[in-house]
Design a protein around this motif. Structure first.
Motif, PDB file in Angstrom:
ATOM      1  N   UNK A   1      -4.434   9.430 -46.913  1.00  0.00           N
ATOM      2  CA  UNK A   1      -5.560   9.306 -46.278  1.00  0.00           C
ATOM      3  C   UNK A   1      -5.358  10.361 -45.300  1.00  0.00           C
ATOM      4  N   UNK A   2      -4.038  10.628 -44.464  1.00  0.00           N
ATOM      5  CA  UNK A   2      -4.187  11.821 -43.480  1.00  0.00           C
ATOM      6  C   UNK A   2      -4.163  12.933 -44.264  1.00  0.00           C
ATOM      7  N   UNK A   3      -3.954  13.397 -45.295  1.00  0.00           N
ATOM      8  CA  UNK A   3      -4.094  14.521 -46.124  1.00  0.00           C
ATOM      9  C   UNK A   3      -5.551  14.848 -46.382  1.00  0.00           C
ATOM     10  N   UNK A   4      -6.279  13.827 -46.658  1.00  0.00           N
ATOM     11  CA  UNK A   4      -7.772  13.868 -46.890  1.00  0.00           C
ATOM     12  C   UNK A   4      -8.354  14.333 -45.470  1.00  0.00           C
ATOM     13  N   UNK A   5      -8.052  13.552 -44.386  1.00  0.00           N
ATOM     14  CA  UNK A   5      -8.616  13.897 -43.166  1.00  0.00           C
ATOM     15  C   UNK A   5      -8.264  15.512 -42.433  1.00  0.00           C
ATOM     16  N   UNK A   6      -6.964  15.538 -42.679  1.00  0.00           N
ATOM     17  CA  UNK A   6      -6.423  16.889 -42.267  1.00  0.00           C
ATOM     18  C   UNK A   6      -6.944  17.929 -43.084  1.00  0.00           C
ATOM     19  N   UNK A   7      -7.268  17.798 -44.184  1.00  0.00           N
ATOM     20  CA  UNK A   7      -7.765  18.813 -45.149  1.00  0.00           C
ATOM     21  C   UNK A   7      -9.592  18.828 -44.743  1.00  0.00           C
ATOM     22  N   UNK A   8     -10.123  17.937 -44.397  1.00  0.00           N
ATOM     23  CA  UNK A   8     -11.405  17.854 -43.769  1.00  0.00           C
ATOM     24  C   UNK A   8     -11.405  18.747 -42.563  1.00  0.00           C
ATOM     25  N   UNK A   9     -10.586  18.351 -41.622  1.00  0.00           N
ATOM     26  CA  UNK A   9     -10.507  18.951 -40.427  1.00  0.00           C
ATOM     27  C   UNK A   9     -10.275  20.471 -40.591  1.00  0.00           C
ATOM     28  N   UNK A  10      -9.502  20.963 -41.340  1.00  0.00           N
ATOM     29  CA  UNK A  10      -9.159  22.473 -41.885  1.00  0.00           C
ATOM     30  C   UNK A  10     -10.591  23.068 -42.176  1.00  0.00           C
ATOM     31  N   UNK A  11     -11.246  22.506 -43.105  1.00  0.00           N
ATOM     32  CA  UNK A  11     -12.487  22.822 -43.786  1.00  0.00           C
ATOM     33  C   UNK A  11     -13.722  22.904 -42.817  1.00  0.00           C
ATOM     34  N   UNK A  12     -13.599  22.119 -41.855  1.00  0.00           N
ATOM     35  CA  UNK A  12     -14.681  22.183 -40.939  1.00  0.00           C
ATOM     36  C   UNK A  12     -14.356  22.526 -39.562  1.00  0.00           C
ATOM     37  N   UNK A  13     -13.430  23.500 -39.713  1.00  0.00           N
ATOM     38  CA  UNK A  13     -12.660  23.861 -38.335  1.00  0.00           C
ATOM     39  C   UNK A  13     -13.856  24.481 -37.301  1.00  0.00           C
TER      40      UNK A  13
END
Length: 419
Positions: free
Chosen positions: A31-43
């Motif tokens: 779950x954290x991988x998904x949200x952290x990846x989302x953070x990076x892609x929408x930085x």
């Protein structure tokens, strides 16, 4: 009603086998991988800034992205934490926050697709406010959930593994951008936002399978000022917590200095390849260092904060010296400094998160998270105003100022007690 459940997840012979712990660890990690990846892609520092610039939004609106994103997700946490403390289960609250964040990012994608100029800018900022409030809810609840279902010796590596995996995936995407930087269109960045929004929704769905034991709760206060009163008492009476907040505040430079290094590089070479190079550096830092920092944090989170703070301060000093001594410094040198700073920031971030989770359990952990984040969010606005004023005269001076702050924060962290 308060329960007699312990603050941390205490294993029982029937339910809490090593297999159950392992399942909770990898479910939370996914779950954290998904949200952290989302953070990076929408930085906001890179992607949203680039997109708003491409649709003609004013620089004044673009400059508000990072302050709203950071402070907006921290300042409300005292009030949110007081509300969260009424619940013995927090999983559903985290899912609500993930859902709102996903929908907000999808709304940004639609706004940037259909609108232009300041209309797009104001719409994105409004959605970013909503996103930040939902992020605050997730930030308050996830620390308590981790404390319940993840044993103390594995909390640092959980954050590290998640950040490394997300960073590795972002690195692959960044590499594609770097290899074909001259032909990247606005539509490609919109796809990044679409993917980021869907990732948050997927993380919320994944959380349905998490088994969360009941924890402590606190009845609502008698008046609307009780949350502020409790926050003041916590800062005034808990010396160890107050020392942690001071150290964390002084180490803010590891995050605040990043945009200024990018700005200095843009002044030398304002091309798409420069953007791609910095995106590569940011993702590479997460993929290479986060898991290492996480393993180290399980041994001593204080030491990780200290090492990260020293490295961040030295990186800022190196940038300042390069500006002072080198008139023709290449862009790749600034990207190298950015890589070093990003590695340092991962250490500061993982170290402080692990330290905070380990300090206490139950409602006190929620208090620690919400109060510290609210204080730091408020200070971010103050320091942001100071750096904006200094930057109007000299950007290298800002980097030097933040580097000196980092040295002071490292000294303060060195004096902190171990958890």
């Amino acid at each position: 009603m308060a329960t007699n459940q312990p603050a941390d997840y205490k294993l029982t012979e029937q339910d809490d086998s090593k297999a159950a712990q392992k399942q909770s660890f990898w479910l939370l990690c996914a779950a954290l991988v998904l949200t952290k990846l989302g953070d990076l892609l929408a930085s906001p520092k890179i992607v949203l800034t680039w997109l708003l610039g491409s649709v003609g939004a004013s620089p004044a609106l673009i400059s508000m992205l990072v302050p709203i994103r950071e402070s907006g997700s921290m300042i409300p946490q005292i009030a949110i934490g007081a509300w969260v403390n009424r619940f013995v289960h927090r999983k559903g609250l985290w899912q609500l926050g993930a859902l709102i964040q996903g929908l907000a990012v999808l709304g940004m994608m639609l706004a940037l697709w259909r609108l232009t100029g300041n209309a797009a800018g104001y719409t994105v900022l409004a959605l970013l406010v909503l996103f930040s409030l939902a992020r605050a809810l997730c930030s308050v609840t996830i620390k308590d959930i981790q404390g319940k279902v993840i044993i103390k010796q594995q909390r640092g590596r959980l954050s590290g593994y998640a950040a490394s995996l997300a960073g590795a995936l972002t690195f692959i995407i960044s590499l594609l951008f770097f290899m074909d930087a001259t032909s990247i269109s606005t539509g490609a960045y919109l796809w990044l936002l679409l993917t980021a929004g869907l990732l948050w929704l997927m993380a919320g769905l994944l959380f349905f399978t998490l088994r969360e034991p009941a924890g402590e709760c606190r009845p609502p206060g008698n008046n609307k000022f009780s949350a502020i009163k409790n926050a003041w008492q916590l800062l005034n009476q808990d010396r160890r917590f107050r020392h942690f907040v001071l150290s964390r505040a002084l180490l803010m430079g590891s995050a605040l200095s990043a945009p200024f290094i990018l700005l200095l590089a843009q002044n030398r070479q304002a091309e798409t390849s420069t953007f791609a190079l910095f995106l590569l550096a940011s993702s590479l830092a997460s993929s290479l260092s986060a898991s290492i920092w996480g393993l180290m944090a399980d041994q001593s989170s204080r030491r990780v904060m200290l090492l990260g703070g020293v490295l961040a301060a030295l990186s800022c000093m190196a940038v300042w010296l390069a500006e002072l001594q080198l008139n023709d410094a290449p862009v790749w040198l600034y990207a190298l400094f950015y890589l070093s700073l990003s590695i340092a920031h991962e250490g500061v971030r993982i170290g402080r998160q692990t330290y905070l989770v380990n300090m206490a359990g139950g409602v006190k952990r929620t208090d620690y998270v919400s109060v510290s984040n609210t204080v730091i969010g408020t200070l971010l606005l103050l320091i942001g105003g100071i750096t904006a004023f200094v930057a109007s005269m000299s950007v290298p001076a800002v980097v030097l100022f933040l580097g000196l702050m980092g040295l002071a924060g490292s000294w303060s962290t060195w004096r902190m007690a171990e958890t």
